[in-house]
Design a protein around this motif. Structure first.
Motif, PDB file in Angstrom:
ATOM      1  N   ASP A  66       0.825  -1.208   0.000  1.00 40.66           N
ATOM      2  CA  ASP A  66       0.000   0.000   0.000  1.00 40.66           C
ATOM      3  C   ASP A  66       0.858   1.256   0.000  1.00 40.66           C
ATOM      4  O   ASP A  66       0.348   2.359   0.155  1.00 40.66           O
ATOM      5  N   SER A  67       2.160   1.103  -0.153  1.00 37.19           N
ATOM      6  CA  SER A  67       3.074   2.220   0.011  1.00 37.19           C
ATOM      7  C   SER A  67       3.894   2.465  -1.247  1.00 37.19           C
ATOM      8  O   SER A  67       4.332   1.513  -1.901  1.00 37.19           O
ATOM      9  N   PRO A  68       4.177   3.731  -1.557  1.00 37.55           N
ATOM     10  CA  PRO A  68       5.070   4.041  -2.679  1.00 37.55           C
ATOM     11  C   PRO A  68       6.548   4.004  -2.283  1.00 37.55           C
ATOM     12  O   PRO A  68       7.409   4.276  -3.117  1.00 37.55           O
ATOM     13  N   TYR A  69       6.855   3.664  -1.033  1.00 40.65           N
ATOM     14  CA  TYR A  69       8.219   3.774  -0.536  1.00 40.65           C
ATOM     15  C   TYR A  69       9.198   2.923  -1.345  1.00 40.65           C
ATOM     16  O   TYR A  69       8.975   1.728  -1.533  1.00 40.65           O
ATOM     17  N   LEU A  70      10.252   3.554  -1.818  1.00 36.39           N
ATOM     18  CA  LEU A  70      11.305   2.929  -2.616  1.00 36.39           C
ATOM     19  C   LEU A  70      10.791   2.357  -3.927  1.00 36.39           C
ATOM     20  O   LEU A  70      11.422   1.477  -4.509  1.00 36.39           O
ATOM     21  N   GLY A  71       9.628   2.838  -4.366  1.00 39.49           N
ATOM     22  CA  GLY A  71       9.225   2.591  -5.735  1.00 39.49           C
ATOM     23  C   GLY A  71      10.063   3.474  -6.664  1.00 39.49           C
ATOM     24  O   GLY A  71      10.894   4.268  -6.222  1.00 39.49           O
ATOM     25  N   LYS A  72       9.839   3.338  -7.945  1.00 38.81           N
ATOM     26  CA  LYS A  72      10.609   4.119  -8.915  1.00 38.81           C
ATOM     27  C   LYS A  72      10.376   5.611  -8.685  1.00 38.81           C
ATOM     28  O   LYS A  72       9.230   6.078  -8.676  1.00 38.81           O
ATOM     29  N   GLY A  73      11.470   6.331  -8.447  1.00 36.07           N
ATOM     30  CA  GLY A  73      11.374   7.757  -8.257  1.00 36.07           C
ATOM     31  C   GLY A  73      11.148   8.198  -6.822  1.00 36.07           C
ATOM     32  O   GLY A  73      11.128   9.411  -6.541  1.00 36.07           O
ATOM     33  N   TRP A  74      10.994   7.246  -5.883  1.00 38.97           N
ATOM     34  CA  TRP A  74      10.781   7.616  -4.476  1.00 38.97           C
ATOM     35  C   TRP A  74      12.136   7.621  -3.772  1.00 38.97           C
ATOM     36  O   TRP A  74      12.782   6.597  -3.656  1.00 38.97           O
ATOM     37  N   PRO A 121       3.718   7.114   4.254  1.00 40.14           N
ATOM     38  CA  PRO A 121       2.742   6.766   5.284  1.00 40.14           C
ATOM     39  C   PRO A 121       3.144   5.446   5.946  1.00 40.14           C
ATOM     40  O   PRO A 121       3.594   4.517   5.276  1.00 40.14           O
ATOM     41  N   LEU A 122       2.996   5.393   7.257  1.00 39.49           N
ATOM     42  CA  LEU A 122       3.431   4.225   8.012  1.00 39.49           C
ATOM     43  C   LEU A 122       2.248   3.605   8.749  1.00 39.49           C
ATOM     44  O   LEU A 122       1.316   4.306   9.128  1.00 39.49           O
ATOM     45  N   PRO A 123       2.275   2.297   9.008  1.00 40.23           N
ATOM     46  CA  PRO A 123       3.320   1.339   8.612  1.00 40.23           C
ATOM     47  C   PRO A 123       3.237   0.974   7.131  1.00 40.23           C
ATOM     48  O   PRO A 123       2.184   1.096   6.515  1.00 40.23           O
ATOM     49  N   ILE A 124       4.358   0.527   6.605  1.00 43.66           N
ATOM     50  CA  ILE A 124       4.423   0.018   5.235  1.00 43.66           C
ATOM     51  C   ILE A 124       3.972  -1.442   5.262  1.00 43.66           C
ATOM     52  O   ILE A 124       4.463  -2.228   6.073  1.00 43.66           O
ATOM     53  N   VAL A 125       3.058  -1.793   4.384  1.00 49.81           N
ATOM     54  CA  VAL A 125       2.495  -3.150   4.378  1.00 49.81           C
ATOM     55  C   VAL A 125       2.918  -3.877   3.105  1.00 49.81           C
ATOM     56  O   VAL A 125       2.786  -3.344   2.001  1.00 49.81           O
ATOM     57  N   PHE A 126       3.435  -5.087   3.281  1.00 51.57           N
ATOM     58  CA  PHE A 126       3.743  -5.971   2.160  1.00 51.57           C
ATOM     59  C   PHE A 126       2.981  -7.278   2.362  1.00 51.57           C
ATOM     60  O   PHE A 126       3.016  -7.865   3.442  1.00 51.57           O
ATOM     61  N   ARG A 127       2.309  -7.709   1.304  1.00 47.50           N
ATOM     62  CA  ARG A 127       1.658  -9.023   1.315  1.00 47.50           C
ATOM     63  C   ARG A 127       2.075  -9.780   0.062  1.00 47.50           C
ATOM     64  O   ARG A 127       1.955  -9.265  -1.046  1.00 47.50           O
TER      65      ARG A 127
END
Length: 265
Positions: free
Chosen positions: A196-204, A211-217
């Motif tokens: 749900d997070s753009p963190y460390l996506g291309k260009g970030w 926004p926190l927490p960062i969620v990975f599934r």
């Protein structure tokens, strides 16, 4: 003034996130120094096994710390069923820079295909060389090494987009993975990475707090048998990803069952 206020409010959240990144560096650097010393003295098979297990352990420790800190929520349990399977290719979509860490942490038999310049990175290079990760500077050599590794019982983690997603939901797939599957006669297991997070996506940028927490599934998709027509299989897998990602609900629970696609003749 509003910008300064937002910056001030973000600092308490930023510090734990930055501390996690420092922790990752603190784990990686000593191991890479040790790997640099071990590489010339260990037999290839021993170095490969030790290197991959050490990387998996280090990244799993990092994800545990990230979860305990409350900065991230990670559900990658579905990968545990695959950890001991030999000669398997795992392909995944590639939304962030952290994707490889998510997969390798759960798959101690796995190797990644890496950009050649990362093999010279002080935090990654020596450990990757010891683990016999595969450079991508020569396509022919890359395919040969990947096939040999799979035939020797390894696993291959590969992101067929070639880089982090630029045009959501998916970049066009690059050739290579289905040719490797054909030559090694290795099945291709699809994996979906949802965040749900753009963190460390291309260009970030690394320093910008999301926004926190960062969620990975993570969830398992279809498994595809190798095909003599590797180009057609690549198109089939890309179409499968596109259709599946268009249908995926943001709050869907991971599906841990693997279904098998029909074999292409």
């Amino acid at each position: 003034m509003n910008r300064l206020l937002r910056l001030g409010l973000s600092i308490p959240f930023a510090l734990p996130l930055y501390a996690l990144l420092v922790l990752l560096g603190a784990i990686s650097l000593p191991w890479n120094i040790a790997a640099m010393l071990l590489y010339p003295v260990l037999p290839v098979a021993t170095g490969r096994a030790l290197g991959r297990r050490a990387i998996a352990f280090a990244y799993r420790f990092f994800w545990a710390a990230a979860s305990l800190s409350g900065m991230m929520r990670i559900d990658a349990d579905c990968l545990d069923a695959l950890r001991d399977e030999r000669g398997l290719i795992l392909v995944a979509n590639h939304p962030t820079m952290l994707d490889a860490l998510l997969l390798v942490a759960r798959l101690p038999r796995s190797a990644c295909i890496m950009k050649a310049d990362l093999m010279r990175n002080i935090f990654l290079g020596a450990g990757a060389r010891l683990a016999r990760y595969i450079r991508n500077d020569s396509a022919r050599t890359m395919v040969r090494l990947a096939v040999d590794d799979l035939r020797n019982g390894g696993q291959l983690v590969i992101f067929p987009e070639g880089t982090r997603t630029v045009t959501p939901p998916l970049n066009s797939f690059r050739p290579g993975v289905t040719l490797i599957a054909k030559l090694a006669q290795a099945p291709i297991q699809t994996v979906f990475i949802d965040t749900d997070s753009p963190y460390l996506g291309k260009g970030w940028p690394l320093w910008r707090v999301p926004p926190l927490p960062i969620v990975f599934r993570l969830s398992l998709g279809q498994r595809f048998a190798p095909s003599q027509d590797s180009n057609a299989l690549l198109q089939q897998i890309e179409l499968y990803y596109r259709q599946s990602m268009e249908q995926r609900a943001p709050d869907a629970q991971p599906a841990c069952q693997t279904s098998r696609a029909p074999t292409l003749s």
